[in-house]
Write a protein that holds these residues in place. Structure first.
Motif, PDB file in Angstrom:
ATOM      1  N   VAL A 173       4.360   0.523  -7.169  1.00 52.82           N
ATOM      2  CA  VAL A 173       4.477  -0.354  -5.996  1.00 52.82           C
ATOM      3  C   VAL A 173       5.909  -0.888  -5.891  1.00 52.82           C
ATOM      4  N   GLU A 182       8.234  -2.276   4.052  1.00 52.45           N
ATOM      5  CA  GLU A 182       7.266  -2.465   5.115  1.00 52.45           C
ATOM      6  C   GLU A 182       6.033  -1.581   4.908  1.00 52.45           C
ATOM      7  N   MET A 183       6.286  -0.347   4.459  1.00 50.15           N
ATOM      8  CA  MET A 183       5.173   0.580   4.269  1.00 50.15           C
ATOM      9  C   MET A 183       4.247   0.107   3.161  1.00 50.15           C
ATOM     10  N   VAL A 184       4.814  -0.550   2.148  1.00 47.47           N
ATOM     11  CA  VAL A 184       3.975  -1.071   1.069  1.00 47.47           C
ATOM     12  C   VAL A 184       3.006  -2.118   1.629  1.00 47.47           C
ATOM     13  N   ARG A 185       3.504  -2.958   2.527  1.00 45.28           N
ATOM     14  CA  ARG A 185       2.620  -3.933   3.174  1.00 45.28           C
ATOM     15  C   ARG A 185       1.557  -3.225   3.991  1.00 45.28           C
ATOM     16  N   ALA A 186       1.976  -2.177   4.698  1.00 41.01           N
ATOM     17  CA  ALA A 186       1.058  -1.461   5.581  1.00 41.01           C
ATOM     18  C   ALA A 186       0.036  -0.638   4.795  1.00 41.01           C
ATOM     19  N   MET A 187       0.180  -0.603   3.452  1.00 42.42           N
ATOM     20  CA  MET A 187      -0.837   0.060   2.636  1.00 42.42           C
ATOM     21  C   MET A 187      -1.833  -0.956   2.100  1.00 42.42           C
ATOM     22  N   GLY A 188      -1.697  -2.200   2.519  1.00 42.95           N
ATOM     23  CA  GLY A 188      -2.655  -3.207   2.096  1.00 42.95           C
ATOM     24  C   GLY A 188      -2.277  -3.907   0.812  1.00 42.95           C
ATOM     25  N   VAL A 189      -1.042  -3.728   0.356  1.00 38.80           N
ATOM     26  CA  VAL A 189      -0.605  -4.397  -0.871  1.00 38.80           C
ATOM     27  C   VAL A 189      -0.142  -5.816  -0.523  1.00 38.80           C
ATOM     28  N   ASN A 190      -0.627  -6.790  -1.282  1.00 39.72           N
ATOM     29  CA  ASN A 190      -0.181  -8.165  -1.081  1.00 39.72           C
ATOM     30  C   ASN A 190       1.218  -8.306  -1.672  1.00 39.72           C
TER      31      ASN A 190
ATOM     32  N   THR B 119      -0.034  -8.736   7.133  1.00 42.75           N
ATOM     33  CA  THR B 119      -0.341  -7.316   7.272  1.00 42.75           C
ATOM     34  C   THR B 119      -1.346  -6.815   6.242  1.00 42.75           C
ATOM     35  N   HIS B 120      -1.133  -7.192   4.970  1.00 43.09           N
ATOM     36  CA  HIS B 120      -2.015  -6.625   3.945  1.00 43.09           C
ATOM     37  C   HIS B 120      -3.457  -7.046   4.139  1.00 43.09           C
ATOM     38  N   ILE B 123      -4.922  -4.854   6.930  1.00 40.59           N
ATOM     39  CA  ILE B 123      -5.220  -3.518   6.415  1.00 40.59           C
ATOM     40  C   ILE B 123      -6.517  -3.556   5.610  1.00 40.59           C
ATOM     41  N   ARG B 124      -6.672  -4.602   4.792  1.00 41.32           N
ATOM     42  CA  ARG B 124      -7.864  -4.677   3.940  1.00 41.32           C
ATOM     43  C   ARG B 124      -9.128  -4.941   4.727  1.00 41.32           C
ATOM     44  N   PHE B 137       7.252   7.705   0.482  1.00 44.68           N
ATOM     45  CA  PHE B 137       8.301   7.234  -0.421  1.00 44.68           C
ATOM     46  C   PHE B 137       8.949   8.431  -1.104  1.00 44.68           C
ATOM     47  N   ILE B 148      -1.378   3.948  -5.409  1.00 40.66           N
ATOM     48  CA  ILE B 148      -1.091   2.640  -4.809  1.00 40.66           C
ATOM     49  C   ILE B 148      -2.160   2.302  -3.778  1.00 40.66           C
ATOM     50  N   ALA B 152      -4.569  -0.871  -3.973  1.00 42.50           N
ATOM     51  CA  ALA B 152      -4.555  -1.903  -2.935  1.00 42.50           C
ATOM     52  C   ALA B 152      -5.950  -2.080  -2.337  1.00 42.50           C
TER      53      ALA B 152
END
Lengths: 295, 281
Positions: A173, A182-190, B119-120, B123-124, B137, B148, B152
């Motif tokens: 992560v 931004e993409m990390v956020r858009a994957m649902g990661v807090n 956002t997170h 998504i969830r 990436f 990941i 998540a």
């Protein structure tokens, strides 16, 4: 020959101390885009709190175990409750963050000066080296065993950080975040929790460096700024968010500072900056830096 | 303005079972009944939309990009968002998942107001997001991308194997790095990653962009299969043919405003809309 070996080990020892500082700084900068100049303050917090714990318990090891927790917790709070909300409000320009954390560094220096010097009358303090690490070992030359301990801690931390970043999901992560936050956020990661945790760990390592340095060098109010400068050079040399780059950058800076002082003292004052300037001209992204963007 | 207010003719669609609304979630404030929605709403009056975008206004700095966009996506439905470059399609998608904050208006998802959620959390709630540039990436392996996403979404590793069955080409490249993948593979990975969390709504931003025609067909077929599983889809596309092949309804944007909402058949019947806002006759 023994003179060279002695200086080589000194350089390695300084490199490892700088590495403990720089690894947090570079990962934080790479991941969150925050140039945390307060990193020097967390180093000082580790050293001074380590001194307090050492005075209270008489044990270097307890100080080493407990003191880094203060910068760790402070780092989490600073990132989660101060820096991140500012970034969310659009105050994310490098200059804003650099100025804010620079201010924090001087606030910390002032606070420490007020408490330890003005109030308690202490100037140059030091933590006693632990029993068994206070003498010299013969490795062709007599070398302080505590410096070998510093080298060992640096190598161990480098290995642990590398394993964390390369072999765990959270590490993935973090690396993903350096590529494209931004993409990390858009994957649902807090990302708020991830950022604050990484920030806290970086500050904890700075605190660890502070305690370790507190038994080798003296604890004084200029120590934070003194270590911050070579640390910043390492971040530039190594490239953002790269453990490998940070490790080699630390070696270059530590060795250059030590060896130039030993062999060409006239060069010692600016040798590191010569390398820095050359790097900025020819390879501004650093040795292992990459353009932080997803494909 | 060629807003379609006509009722859809016969052509009954396969009914989709509505999802049970989760207990305890507070309903969104009654959304503004925009006339543009009438055509779509009339088809399935009894099914509450899964996604409701009500009159959102979004700015980039001082630039007023979205000027009151409203649309909805019902459970199991595929809605295509069309329009020229700069019409506000990407901004609409980014506003839904809060990557770009909404200044005014509301976004509701499954009865929850998610307008200002981070956002997170959005998504969830069950939205999969496939961004314009695919968001792969470069220095992470395919396996790490999926790890990941699993982490998540708190899904077990078996979920990865389920999803990889739909993407055989990705499963052969688990140890490859993002930058070693072809454009089509990156797109498939981006979709696979979004599907890992079992989203109820899949949002895709130009999945066909920059891909060879044969790969575009592959992406289209994959999305058709995703749709068959009951997942709703909100699709932004420049490739109108592909979008119309998948979509149950079409929303046409221009200059940050909705210019048309209707079925693909209704769009076909309005050449002036296609000509003015899509540049095709």
């Amino acid at each position: 020959m023994t003179f060279f070996l002695f200086n080589l080990l000194n350089g390695l020892q300084l490199s490892m101390l700088i590495f403990l500082m720089a690894i947090g700084l570079t990962v934080i900068f790479g991941l969150m885009d925050i140039l945390n100049l307060a990193h020097g303050a967390f180093y000082m917090a580790g050293a001074y709190f380590g001194y307090v714990v050492f005075q209270a318990t008489g044990s270097f090891w307890i100080a080493l175990a407990i003191a880094p927790l203060l910068p760790l917790v402070l780092g989490f709070l600073l990132q989660y409750f101060v820096l991140q909300p500012l970034i969310d409000r659009g105050r994310s320009a490098h200059l804003d963050m650099a100025l804010l954390t620079f201010g924090l560094l001087f606030f910390t220096i002032g606070l420490i000066d007020l408490v330890f010097f003005e109030t308690l009358g202490l100037t140059f303090m030091s933590i006693d080296k632990p029993a068994g690490l206070g003498s010299y070992v013969n490795i062709g030359t007599f070398y302080p065993s505590y410096r070998l301990f510093i080298i060992a801690v640096g190598l161990l931390v480098a290995l642990i950080v590398w394993l964390l970043l390369e072999r765990t999901v959270v590490g993935a992560v973090v690396r993903a975040g350096v590529d494209d936050r931004e993409m990390v956020r858009a994957m649902g990661v807090n990302v708020y929790v991830v950022f604050a945790s990484v920030f806290a760990l970086g500050c904890g390592l700075a605190g660890l460096a502070g305690v370790i340095a507190g038994a080798e060098l003296s604890i004084n109010i200029t120590m934070g700024v003194q270590i911050l400068i070579p640390t910043l050079v390492v971040v530039v040399l190594g490239g953002l968010g790269s453990v490998k780059g940070c490790f080699f950058g630390s070696l270059i800076v530590g060795m250059t500072e030590t060896l130039s002082q030993a062999y060409v003292p006239a060069l010692a004052l600016f040798a590191t900056y010569l390398i820095l300037a050359a790097m900025l001209v020819f390879r501004p992204q650093g040795f292992f830096g990459r353009t932080p963007k997803s494909v | 303005m060629s807003k379609s207010v006509r009722k859809k003719p016969a052509a009954p669609k396969k009914p989709v079972a509505p999802r049970k609304p989760a207990a305890g979630k507070k309903p969104v404030a009654a959304k503004k009944a925009a006339a543009v929605k009438a055509a779509g709403m009339a088809k399935q009056p009894d099914i509450a939309p899964l996604l409701t975008v009500s009159d959102i206004h979004t700015y980039y700095g001082d630039s007023h990009v979205l000027q009151g966009v409203s649309l909805d996506v019902k459970p199991g439905e595929c809605v295509a968002l069309l329009g020229r470059n700069g019409a506000g399609k990407t901004t609409t998608l980014r506003s839904i998942v809060s990557l770009t904050p909404v200044r005014r208006g509301h976004v509701g998802f499954d009865g929850l107001d998610i307008t200002h959620s981070p956002t997170h959390r959005i998504i969830r709630e069950g939205i999969g997001y496939v961004p314009e540039d695919r968001g792969i990436f470069s220095s992470l392996s395919v396996r790490e991308h999926l790890d990941i996403a699993l982490w998540a979404a708190k899904k077990p590793p078996e979920r990865r194997d389920e999803v990889l069955k739909i993407f055989p080409r990705i499963s052969e490249r688990l140890e490859h790095f993002g930058q070693q993948l072809s454009g089509g593979e990156q797109q498939m990975l981006s979709i696979a990653r979004a599907l890992l969390a079992e989203p109820r709504l899949l949002i895709l931003d130009e999945p066909s962009e920059g891909l060879a025609p044969i790969i575009v067909d592959e992406v289209r077929d994959t999305l058709a299969r995703v749709k068959k599983t009951g997942t709703s889809i909100l699709l932004v596309e420049q490739n109108v043919a592909m979008a119309l092949a998948l979509a149950d309804r079409v929303v046409v944007l221009s200059q940050g405003m909705v210019q048309f909402t209707g079925t693909p058949a209704e769009l076909e019947a309005q050449p002036d809309v296609k000509d003015t806002y899509l540049g095709i006759a």
